[in-house]
Design a protein around this motif. Structure first.
Motif: not given
Length: 285
Positions: A80-84, A90-93, A137-143
């Motif tokens: 998740x971290x590496x993908x983000x 895709x992350x907030x500005x 943001x990372x928690x949402x991607x993890x879920x």
């Protein structure tokens, strides 16, 4: 993952590439040590997985290990971290600069409290709101990643009993014939058909050939010197054949064993009478 600078050939860890690029004027690209792929500018950030050392040196002889059917929580979090970090846009500005730097650290905690301390100390982020937004943001991607890992539940199929199947079959016949007494006849037919199948199966099993030669050779080969006395050999062969010779009498077993023993081309007899020994292999001349 280690990289080599194309400008000065210095070996670098992934989290050291950015700092080195600021110092080295000739660093236009870096090359992965394991797969020898060159990444210009900051494209190396997306390189999160690579071939193993065994795969590199064994080449065509390499046999990959069995893949895990399910990933553990830490593996999911790392991806998740590496993908983000590789998908910064895709992350907030406001979070994009910080998300991009996460790939430089290989030990990002997945516990919220430890993550907050890590971000404040290692990344020097002092804003509480920024830290909270980054974690959210990372928690949402993890879920989302965990949801993809869960296998789809198989559809529950109600298994019908034999009685229900017979009942439905009888009802279907009643509808076709229009007779109310068809149920009893239908069930009788089913019973007769099932009994005929059982009888046929039994006859096939009884008529199956008994492989004496295979049992004899196997028993002799199991011995250290590949030889055995006649009585002992007969006892082991009969035990190995089991149910296939259970219906034979003692005399029938004795006669069949002697006859089959003489037909096996791979064994020969030494001696005579009760002291005779049977050996596996050609007779010595």
């Amino acid at each position: 993952v280690f990289f080599v600078c194309e400008g000065c050939n210095e070996s670098l860890k992934k989290n050291q590439v950015d700092k080195h690029a600021m110092k080295c004027a000739n660093c236009w690209a870096v090359t992965c040590v394991d797969c020898n792929v060159t990444f210009p500018e900051d494209e190396y950030r997306a390189h999160t997985s690579c071939i193993s050392e065994a795969q590199r040196y064994e080449g065509k002889l390499y046999r990959p290990p069995k893949e895990k059917t399910k990933k553990n929580p830490q593996e999911i979090w790392t991806e998740v971290v590496e993908g983000a970090a590789s998908d910064v846009r895709s992350a907030p500005t406001a979070l994009q600069p910080f998300v991009g730097k996460l790939a430089d650290y290989g030990n990002v905690p997945r516990n919220e409290r430890k993550f907050i301390n890590f971000v404040k100390n290692s990344m020097n982020i002092r804003s509480e709101s920024t830290v909270s937004e980054l974690w959210a943001y990372l928690s949402e991607r993890q879920q989302e990643a965990q949801a993809e890992q869960k296998p789809a539940e198989p559809s529950k199929v109600t298994k019908k009993s034999d009685g229900q199947k017979r009942k439905e079959l009888d009802e279907q016949k009643d509808e076709e014939s229009g007779k109310g007494n068809g149920k009893k006849a239908g069930s009788k037919r089913l019973k007769v058909v099932s009994e005929e199948k059982i009888v046929c199966t039994t006859k096939e099993e009884e008529s199956a050939p008994i492989n004496w030669a295979k049992a004899i050779c196997k028993a002799l080969k199991a011995e250290p010197n590949k030889s055995m006395a006649t009585k002992k050999l007969k006892k082991q062969v009969v035990a190995a054949l089991g149910e296939s010779v259970a219906s034979l009498s003692k005399e029938e077993l004795k006669t069949a064993f002697k006859a089959e023993l003489k037909r096996v081309p791979k064994v020969h007899k030494i001696g005579s009478g009760d002291g005779a020994v049977w050996c596996y292999g050609p007779a010595s001349q």
